[in-house]
Design a protein around this motif. Structure first.
Motif, PDB file in Angstrom:
ATOM      1  N   ASN A   1      -0.088   2.768   3.900  1.00  0.00           N
ATOM      2  CA  ASN A   1       0.106   2.042   5.157  1.00  0.00           C
ATOM      3  C   ASN A   1       0.215   2.997   6.341  1.00  0.00           C
ATOM      4  N   LEU A   2       0.908   4.114   6.158  1.00  0.00           N
ATOM      5  CA  LEU A   2       1.044   5.081   7.248  1.00  0.00           C
ATOM      6  C   LEU A   2      -0.290   5.762   7.552  1.00  0.00           C
ATOM      7  N   PHE A   3      -1.061   6.078   6.516  1.00  0.00           N
ATOM      8  CA  PHE A   3      -2.368   6.716   6.724  1.00  0.00           C
ATOM      9  C   PHE A   3      -3.328   5.768   7.434  1.00  0.00           C
ATOM     10  N   TYR A   4      -3.218   4.484   7.125  1.00  0.00           N
ATOM     11  CA  TYR A   4      -4.054   3.485   7.799  1.00  0.00           C
ATOM     12  C   TYR A   4      -3.750   3.440   9.293  1.00  0.00           C
ATOM     13  N   LYS A   5      -2.490   3.691   9.653  1.00  0.00           N
ATOM     14  CA  LYS A   5      -2.087   3.697  11.058  1.00  0.00           C
ATOM     15  C   LYS A   5      -2.194   5.080  11.689  1.00  0.00           C
ATOM     16  N   SER A   6      -2.791   6.024  10.982  1.00  0.00           N
ATOM     17  CA  SER A   6      -2.934   7.415  11.449  1.00  0.00           C
ATOM     18  C   SER A   6      -1.572   8.069  11.689  1.00  0.00           C
ATOM     19  N   CYS A   7      -0.591   7.705  10.852  1.00  0.00           N
ATOM     20  CA  CYS A   7       0.755   8.274  10.965  1.00  0.00           C
ATOM     21  C   CYS A   7       1.070   9.232   9.830  1.00  0.00           C
ATOM     22  N   ALA A   8       0.128   9.467   8.933  1.00  0.00           N
ATOM     23  CA  ALA A   8       0.337  10.386   7.815  1.00  0.00           C
ATOM     24  C   ALA A   8      -0.953  11.155   7.581  1.00  0.00           C
ATOM     25  N   PRO A   9      -0.844  12.417   7.184  1.00  0.00           N
ATOM     26  CA  PRO A   9      -2.061  13.213   6.975  1.00  0.00           C
ATOM     27  C   PRO A   9      -2.844  12.818   5.733  1.00  0.00           C
ATOM     28  N   SER A  10      -2.188  12.141   4.786  1.00  0.00           N
ATOM     29  CA  SER A  10      -2.845  11.781   3.534  1.00  0.00           C
ATOM     30  C   SER A  10      -2.221  10.505   2.991  1.00  0.00           C
ATOM     31  N   ASP A  11      -2.964   9.816   2.131  1.00  0.00           N
ATOM     32  CA  ASP A  11      -2.426   8.616   1.495  1.00  0.00           C
ATOM     33  C   ASP A  11      -2.080   8.849   0.036  1.00  0.00           C
ATOM     34  N   ILE A  12      -2.060  10.112  -0.406  1.00  0.00           N
ATOM     35  CA  ILE A  12      -1.820  10.446  -1.807  1.00  0.00           C
ATOM     36  C   ILE A  12      -0.329  10.461  -2.093  1.00  0.00           C
ATOM     37  N   CYS A  13       0.039   9.945  -3.256  1.00  0.00           N
ATOM     38  CA  CYS A  13       1.427   9.892  -3.697  1.00  0.00           C
ATOM     39  C   CYS A  13       1.993  11.302  -3.840  1.00  0.00           C
ATOM     40  N   ALA A  14       3.258  11.469  -3.520  1.00  0.00           N
ATOM     41  CA  ALA A  14       3.902  12.788  -3.603  1.00  0.00           C
ATOM     42  C   ALA A  14       4.163  13.206  -5.036  1.00  0.00           C
ATOM     43  N   ALA A  15       4.177  12.235  -5.969  1.00  0.00           N
ATOM     44  CA  ALA A  15       4.499  12.558  -7.362  1.00  0.00           C
ATOM     45  C   ALA A  15       3.277  12.640  -8.258  1.00  0.00           C
ATOM     46  N   CYS A  16       2.110  12.185  -7.780  1.00  0.00           N
ATOM     47  CA  CYS A  16       0.886  12.232  -8.588  1.00  0.00           C
ATOM     48  C   CYS A  16      -0.308  12.307  -7.649  1.00  0.00           C
ATOM     49  N   THR A  17      -1.490  12.027  -8.159  1.00  0.00           N
ATOM     50  CA  THR A  17      -2.701  12.186  -7.347  1.00  0.00           C
ATOM     51  C   THR A  17      -3.347  10.854  -6.968  1.00  0.00           C
ATOM     52  N   SER A  18      -2.613   9.757  -7.084  1.00  0.00           N
ATOM     53  CA  SER A  18      -3.157   8.435  -6.756  1.00  0.00           C
ATOM     54  C   SER A  18      -2.708   8.008  -5.361  1.00  0.00           C
ATOM     55  N   PRO A  19      -3.455   7.130  -4.714  1.00  0.00           N
ATOM     56  CA  PRO A  19      -3.014   6.607  -3.415  1.00  0.00           C
ATOM     57  C   PRO A  19      -1.672   5.884  -3.557  1.00  0.00           C
ATOM     58  N   GLU A  20      -0.782   6.128  -2.601  1.00  0.00           N
ATOM     59  CA  GLU A  20       0.557   5.574  -2.686  1.00  0.00           C
ATOM     60  C   GLU A  20       0.613   4.196  -2.014  1.00  0.00           C
ATOM     61  N   THR A  21       0.173   3.182  -2.741  1.00  0.00           N
ATOM     62  CA  THR A  21       0.370   1.808  -2.306  1.00  0.00           C
ATOM     63  C   THR A  21       1.762   1.349  -2.724  1.00  0.00           C
ATOM     64  N   GLY A  22       2.141   0.170  -2.283  1.00  0.00           N
ATOM     65  CA  GLY A  22       3.441  -0.349  -2.687  1.00  0.00           C
ATOM     66  C   GLY A  22       3.515  -0.575  -4.175  1.00  0.00           C
ATOM     67  N   ARG A  23       2.468  -1.131  -4.749  1.00  0.00           N
ATOM     68  CA  ARG A  23       2.458  -1.367  -6.199  1.00  0.00           C
ATOM     69  C   ARG A  23       2.513  -0.056  -6.958  1.00  0.00           C
ATOM     70  N   HIS A  24       1.720   0.920  -6.497  1.00  0.00           N
ATOM     71  CA  HIS A  24       1.724   2.200  -7.208  1.00  0.00           C
ATOM     72  C   HIS A  24       3.097   2.856  -7.149  1.00  0.00           C
ATOM     73  N   LEU A  25       3.705   2.895  -5.969  1.00  0.00           N
ATOM     74  CA  LEU A  25       4.975   3.588  -5.800  1.00  0.00           C
ATOM     75  C   LEU A  25       6.059   3.016  -6.696  1.00  0.00           C
ATOM     76  N   PHE A  26       6.150   1.693  -6.775  1.00  0.00           N
ATOM     77  CA  PHE A  26       7.274   1.078  -7.472  1.00  0.00           C
ATOM     78  C   PHE A  26       6.981   0.678  -8.919  1.00  0.00           C
ATOM     79  N   PHE A  27       5.681   0.632  -9.310  1.00  0.00           N
ATOM     80  CA  PHE A  27       5.393   0.128 -10.646  1.00  0.00           C
ATOM     81  C   PHE A  27       4.378   0.955 -11.427  1.00  0.00           C
ATOM     82  N   ASP A  28       3.403   1.604 -10.783  1.00  0.00           N
ATOM     83  CA  ASP A  28       2.319   2.271 -11.499  1.00  0.00           C
ATOM     84  C   ASP A  28       2.434   3.786 -11.521  1.00  0.00           C
ATOM     85  N   CYS A  29       3.237   4.363 -10.632  1.00  0.00           N
ATOM     86  CA  CYS A  29       3.416   5.813 -10.619  1.00  0.00           C
ATOM     87  C   CYS A  29       4.130   6.237 -11.912  1.00  0.00           C
ATOM     88  N   PRO A  30       3.800   7.395 -12.480  1.00  0.00           N
ATOM     89  CA  PRO A  30       4.488   7.835 -13.706  1.00  0.00           C
ATOM     90  C   PRO A  30       5.999   7.838 -13.573  1.00  0.00           C
TER      91      PRO A  30
END
Length: 355
Positions: free
Chosen positions: A226-255
């Motif tokens: 969401n932040l990358f879409y608004k040009s508020c973040a340099p990347s949309d990649i999750c900090a804990a893995c290499t997948s895009p950090e969506t809400g679903r990924h962050l709370f349910f799909d991230c390792p």
């Protein structure tokens, strides 16, 4: 000399002259865009006005309209729309407009009898004024106005006034008493029930966690996607893995989050779903499960922020222990009868944290 300099000089002269005369041209209640005036004065002015009406016990109707709804929105409604939504019951007739208000069955008399209304000289006269002093018409009437006058006179002859103020209600089958809330409901389009809000706001958890859980469920949290879409973040990649950090990924799909839900034996549904539809693990008490879901998501979010901003990682055990700590703090928000269920949930989470 360049033309631009000449224009700037002329503009400066005009602006300087206008500053000396602007206060004579603009009403004193205009507070915006004037030197020496502040928009914040409106707050004090409104508060003083309301206090005065309250102390005098004067009937008052207050409208609060922001700039967007007043000027930039096509979905708002006007004062005329609000006026059309109320119907008057005449008692003494002093506060009801004879022509403009709905005080007889059907539409206002100005709409039903346009020919006679066009010949009127007191178009805003009250019912009491018309009954006591007459309609106030021009001396010469058209044939259409003459025929309408016969009907209007029957209405006037059949109107009896008595002591007491006129009453107003919303013009609807249920005819609720007129108020700004009921008028807004009558004019606003029907929206579907917000299930997320209905399930989130009644929870006895801290307000900031309620807002957080609501944003998670409608996918409006400040994730990297969401932040990358608004040009508020340099990347949309999750900090804990290499997948895009969506809400679903962050709370349910991230390792990291997958390990937490796996430790609790909570199956994650496929596709999109509401966080409140997560199934409770069989050994845990279901009565406090929504409480637990909010606490688990809140701890995952705090652990993620600690990783992003402080580069500190948290294990599944430490995250679940933080969930138990939060439940201990929030326990006193519950009614005594509901605390037993929460204690059972905390015991279950604590046992899984050390498993």
């Amino acid at each position: 000399m360049p033309t631009s300099y000449v224009m700037k000089a002329i503009t400066k002269v005009l602006m300087t002259w206008l500053q000396t005369t602007i206060h004579a041209l603009v009403d004193a209640d205009q507070t915006g865009f004037l030197s020496g005036h502040h928009i914040s004065e409106n707050i004090v002015y409104a508060a003083d006005l309301l206090r005065c009406c309250h102390s005098r016990k004067a009937p008052t109707l207050v409208f609060k309209i922001d700039f967007r709804k007043a000027f930039d929105s096509e979905g708002g409604f006007s004062i005329k729309d609000l006026h059309r939504q109320n119907r008057a019951t005449v008692v003494d007739g002093r506060s009801t407009s004879f022509w403009m208000d709905k005080w007889l069955p059907g539409e206002p008399l100005a709409t039903r009898f346009p020919a006679l209304f066009s010949h009127g000289t007191r178009r805003h006269a009250s019912v009491a004024t018309v009954v006591s002093q007459g309609l106030g018409l021009q001396t010469r009437l058209t044939a259409a106005a003459e025929s309408e006058l016969l009907v209007i006179r029957r209405f006037i002859d059949g109107t009896s006034l008595r002591g007491g103020p006129d009453r107003r209600a919303i013009d609807s089958p249920s005819t609720p008493r007129f108020s700004s809330r009921e008028a807004y409901r009558a004019l606003s389009p029907v929206h579907p029930v917000d299930t997320t809000a209905r399930l989130t706001w009644p929870l006895r958890i801290p307000t900031k966690v309620k807002i957080f859980a609501y944003l998670v469920d409608i996918d409006r949290l400040s994730t990297r996607v969401n932040l990358f879409y608004k040009s508020c973040a340099p990347s949309d990649i999750c900090a804990a893995c290499t997948s895009p950090e969506t809400g679903r990924h962050l709370f349910f799909d991230c390792p990291v989050s997958t390990a937490i839900w796996g430790q609790l034996d909570v199956p994650i549904p496929a596709g999109s779903f509401s966080i409140w539809d997560l199934p409770a693990p069989p050994p845990s008490p279901s009565g406090a499960w929504h409480f637990g879901v909010a606490a688990i998501l809140w701890s995952i979010w705090k652990s993620r922020n600690d990783l992003v901003f402080n580069r500190v990682t948290h294990s599944t055990t430490s995250t679940l222990r933080k969930v138990c700590d939060d439940l201990t703090l929030w326990r006193w928000r519950l009614r005594p009868a509901d605390r037993t269920s929460l204690d059972g949930l905390r015991a279950f989470l604590l046992a899984r944290a050390v498993a």
